[in-house]
Structure formats: C-alpha cells, structure tokens
Scaffold this motif. Structure first.
Motif, PDB file in Angstrom:
ATOM      1  N   LEU A 117       0.823  -1.206   0.000  1.00  0.00           N
ATOM      2  CA  LEU A 117       0.000   0.000   0.000  1.00  0.00           C
ATOM      3  C   LEU A 117       0.858   1.258   0.000  1.00  0.00           C
ATOM      4  O   LEU A 117       0.398   2.327   0.388  1.00  0.00           O
ATOM      5  CB  LEU A 117      -0.915  -0.002   1.228  1.00  0.00           C
ATOM      6  N   ASP A 119       1.896   3.136  -2.399  1.00  0.00           N
ATOM      7  CA  ASP A 119       1.288   4.158  -3.230  1.00  0.00           C
ATOM      8  C   ASP A 119      -0.219   3.955  -3.149  1.00  0.00           C
ATOM      9  O   ASP A 119      -0.813   3.177  -3.889  1.00  0.00           O
ATOM     10  CB  ASP A 119       1.785   4.018  -4.676  1.00  0.00           C
ATOM     11  N   ALA A 120      -0.834   4.672  -2.199  1.00  0.00           N
ATOM     12  CA  ALA A 120      -2.259   4.450  -1.934  1.00  0.00           C
ATOM     13  C   ALA A 120      -3.114   4.791  -3.137  1.00  0.00           C
ATOM     14  O   ALA A 120      -4.112   4.130  -3.413  1.00  0.00           O
ATOM     15  CB  ALA A 120      -2.688   5.268  -0.712  1.00  0.00           C
ATOM     16  N   GLY A 121      -2.717   5.852  -3.866  1.00  0.00           N
ATOM     17  CA  GLY A 121      -3.494   6.246  -5.042  1.00  0.00           C
ATOM     18  C   GLY A 121      -3.494   5.177  -6.105  1.00  0.00           C
ATOM     19  O   GLY A 121      -4.543   4.861  -6.692  1.00  0.00           O
ATOM     20  N   TYR A 123      -2.963   1.981  -5.636  1.00  0.00           N
ATOM     21  CA  TYR A 123      -3.701   0.832  -5.123  1.00  0.00           C
ATOM     22  C   TYR A 123      -5.198   1.035  -5.304  1.00  0.00           C
ATOM     23  O   TYR A 123      -5.913   0.133  -5.759  1.00  0.00           O
ATOM     24  CB  TYR A 123      -3.367   0.621  -3.645  1.00  0.00           C
ATOM     25  N   ARG A 124      -5.694   2.221  -4.968  1.00  0.00           N
ATOM     26  CA  ARG A 124      -7.127   2.487  -5.117  1.00  0.00           C
ATOM     27  C   ARG A 124      -7.555   2.411  -6.579  1.00  0.00           C
ATOM     28  O   ARG A 124      -8.646   1.915  -6.894  1.00  0.00           O
ATOM     29  CB  ARG A 124      -7.468   3.865  -4.533  1.00  0.00           C
ATOM     30  N   ARG A 279      -4.578  10.345 -11.135  1.00  0.00           N
ATOM     31  CA  ARG A 279      -4.408  11.254 -10.006  1.00  0.00           C
ATOM     32  C   ARG A 279      -4.951  12.648 -10.336  1.00  0.00           C
ATOM     33  O   ARG A 279      -5.313  13.399  -9.451  1.00  0.00           O
ATOM     34  CB  ARG A 279      -2.930  11.354  -9.638  1.00  0.00           C
TER      35      ARG A 279
END
Length: 281
Positions: A117, A119-121, A123-124, A279
């Motif tokens: 996780l 790079d949360a962006g 992953y989402r 993003r």
C-alpha cells in the motif's frame, strides 16, 4: 518431478510476486531444466530467514541444486539467506547500490513497495478497476460504459475475462468485455451497447481446434463446442473486426501477460501515463 531436478526458491519480505516473476523469467531461459518451485513470502525477520536457510540447506544436503531468488531488502536478513548452501540470486541488493550512485540518493529499504500500500493512489485505482471489470464481465452491465478505457470483444472462451482482470489488477485499466454471439454474427453488427464506443474496442480470436478443446471442457458434445461452430464464429468475428477497424490478436498460443502487453501497446494504454492521469481526475 524427478528427485534430481533443481529447486527454485522465490524469497521475499513481502508477497513474493516480484521474486517469483523475475526468478521465473530467468529460469525459463533454461528450458532443458525442470525446476521444482517454492515461493516463500514474508521473510521479514532474522529468525524467519534462518528457518528458510535451513530449508534450503536440507535440499542441498539431499543432493539437489537449490537456487534462491531474493527480493529481500534488509541487509541483515539478506546475509542470513545468502549464507545458505543454495545459489543465491540477489535481485535487489545487486542493483540498488548502482542505482543509488546513479540517482545520488539513498534507497529507504522499505519492504513491500512494489505490491503493498506504499502508493495508496495507485492501489485504489487498481481496486476500482477490478470492481469495474467484475461488474462489466461478459456483458453483464452497461452502466457507466463510457468510463471504460478498453472494451474487449470476442467469441466465448477466447480469454476475455482473464485478460480483463489482469489488466485491471496489474495496470489499473478499467475494462469491460462483451461476448460475440450468433445474433451479432447474423446481424453482422457489434453488440448494440458497444457501437458508440467502437474506438475503445479490441478483439480476441483463437484457433478453431484450440477453441473447440477449451469449450469441450465446459460443455462437451454440444453444438457450442463443435469444431464447425468454433470455425464459423471465429471467421465471422475476424470479419467483424476488419469491417469496424477493430484491432485484434490471436490468443490461442499467448499467455494472459502477453495478450495484455500487446493490447496496452496497440491501444496506447501506457500504465504510467494512466496512473498519472488517474491522479489528476
């Protein structure tokens, strides 16, 4: 598997996906060798590393050749693994110092960056793409079809679903897929929901005999799996692709990774650009 074949260990302080992918890429260059493979994830403590090293040593003691591919980043844990009796291939440690020199920066040596996780962006984005692919599998839904970045079309059992899921999970691409059925071929027209989005479409085809074999596993001794039906569907599908200017690839002898890479290249769906665009939205 013979008792003398070499044993490949894929060692990681995280999921093991990277070690397995890179290690398998290397050993497939030796087709004359048959490897027994073991993925060992979450080697994140010295004690765990000692246990794994002992397991590798036991293979060597039995007269077999252990090859250990490691993506462990902690130097102390790496040293324990490297001291085992296996041939140790350090997939990270070998190159990190060179990269640090080139970038004039120090690596933070944090485990699990590639598949965690970190790079949360990203992953989402991937999880949202998986949900989209599941909802839009096999023409089940036309909701928000305009949000699809790719629409796969093909006769049944040509590889639409695994390719859709791979592109979603690995690259965060929102993929819908639709089957081409007899009614479409009789009308000589794409499925109605797809027509406004033809520019996003990519087709899959196969070899008639291969498709018949795959369908036999699902529904044997039926018209659906007959060689004549498969030949007819594939011929009509390829004609439909040509008529509508839809690029396509024959999936019969390709892995899902190869199919996906071909689609990304030909549809110009670059994963890096995709993530940056995600993003900014």
């Amino acid at each position: 598997m013979t008792e003398t074949c070499p044993v490949a260990f894929f060692l990681s302080d995280s999921t093991g996906i990277t070690a397995e992918t890179l290690g398998n890429t290397l050993i497939t260059q030796f087709p004359q060798q048959r490897f027994e493979r073991h993925t060992v994830p979450f080697v994140s403590t010295v004690e765990r590393a000692r246990q794994v090293a002992a397991r590798i040593d036991s293979v060597a003691a039995a007269g077999r050749m252990p090859v250990a591919f490691s993506t462990v980043v902690d130097p102390e844990i790496r040293d324990v693994l490297a001291a085992s009796r296996g041939f140790f291939v350090d997939l990270f440690g070998t190159h990190l110092p060179q990269l640090e020199t080139a970038l004039h920066a120090t690596a933070n040596l944090q485990p699990g960056r590639a598949h965690g996780l970190g790079d949360a962006g990203r992953y989402r984005t991937r999880m949202a793409a998986v949900e989209y692919a599941m909802e839009h599998d096999d023409g089940q839904s036309v909701r928000a079809l305009e949000r699809a970045e790719l629409i796969l079309i093909a006769p049944s059992r040509c590889g639409k679903t695994p390719t859709s899921m791979y592109l979603a999970l690995q690259h965060g691409i929102r993929v819908a897929n639709f089957p081409l059925v007899d009614e479409d071929f009789d009308r000589r027209s794409l499925p109605a929901p797809v027509i406004p989005h033809t520019g996003k479409c990519f087709g899959l085809t196969s070899q008639p005999l291969r498709l018949s074999q795959v369908r036999q596993e699902r529904r044997s001794a039926t018209a659906y799996s007959s060689l004549a039906q498969c030949t007819w569907e594939l011929r009509n599908a390829e004609e439909m692709y040509a008529l509508n200017g839809i690029p396509y690839v024959n999936s019969a002898s390709m892995s899902v990774e190869e199919i996906s890479a071909t689609i990304l290249e030909r549809m110009e769906l670059d994963a890096v650009d995709h993530e940056q665009a995600g993003r900014s939205r």
